[in-house]
Design a protein around this motif. Sequence first.
Motif, PDB file in Angstrom:
ATOM      1  N   ILE A  46       0.883  -1.040   0.239  1.00 26.49           N
ATOM      2  CA  ILE A  46      -0.163  -0.202   0.001  1.00 26.49           C
ATOM      3  C   ILE A  46       1.093   1.455   0.090  1.00 26.49           C
ATOM      4  O   ILE A  46       1.518   1.672   0.691  1.00 26.49           O
ATOM      5  CB  ILE A  46      -0.928   0.364   1.036  1.00 26.49           C
ATOM      6  CG1 ILE A  46      -2.144  -1.219   1.311  1.00 26.49           C
ATOM      7  CG2 ILE A  46      -2.130   1.497   1.476  1.00 26.49           C
ATOM      8  CD1 ILE A  46      -2.756  -1.034   2.491  1.00 26.49           C
ATOM      9  N   ALA A  69       0.115   4.947   2.062  1.00 27.03           N
ATOM     10  CA  ALA A  69      -0.150   4.378   2.952  1.00 27.03           C
ATOM     11  C   ALA A  69      -1.533   5.284   4.034  1.00 27.03           C
ATOM     12  O   ALA A  69      -2.668   5.244   4.218  1.00 27.03           O
ATOM     13  CB  ALA A  69       0.324   3.222   4.484  1.00 27.03           C
ATOM     14  N   ILE A 105       3.368  -1.177   3.920  1.00 28.72           N
ATOM     15  CA  ILE A 105       3.225  -0.047   3.741  1.00 28.72           C
ATOM     16  C   ILE A 105       4.223   1.149   3.271  1.00 28.72           C
ATOM     17  O   ILE A 105       5.696   0.697   3.915  1.00 28.72           O
ATOM     18  CB  ILE A 105       2.465   0.629   5.051  1.00 28.72           C
ATOM     19  CG1 ILE A 105       3.446   0.472   6.279  1.00 28.72           C
ATOM     20  CG2 ILE A 105       1.131  -0.680   5.147  1.00 28.72           C
ATOM     21  CD1 ILE A 105       2.691   0.964   7.316  1.00 28.72           C
TER      22      ILE A 105
END
Length: 174
Positions: free
Chosen positions: A42, A45, A81
């Motif tokens: 991600i 994030a 992340i």
Amino acid sequence: MSKLPEIGKLKEVIVDIISRRFLDAAMDGCFSAPHRPVVMFIDEAHRYLGKVTTNDFDVFTLDSVANVAKEGRKKGLYLCIITQSPKEIPQVILGQIGSVIAHRLTNDREKQTVLSILPANSSFDDQLPFLTPGTAIFSSNYLITSILIKVFQSKANILSSAPKFLKKYSKFIS
């Protein structure tokens, strides 16, 4: 996600739904042996994690990514992340992080957030504000101590870049 319109919390809800689907699949054994484990990445994030949304009647916490961080690795689902604002990542997620790649951080709050999740034996803490582009501190529960790493520039054709101030103005620097 960059192609989606900025409508309410649409992007945050989509990240939450995708995370929930991955976690459901992990709980069903899709990523456990003999299957291959999966890593969810991600980027940016801080834009998607720890958010809430509402309708006319209720408030909903978008916590599926936190659940992936807490429960996923037991079932072969891992989380990576990427953020430039670690202080905006929920503490419940930061507390589950086992490995960190930290690039240059000059903001004290951001730096303290990263230092709080690095192992106490990290010997590069004081270097965070002074890391040059392409260098980072890598720390992990699986290492005896943190290490300084060099990240090589991608050969991919990047459509954006930071201004090249140093090249342009190096003649003025003694």
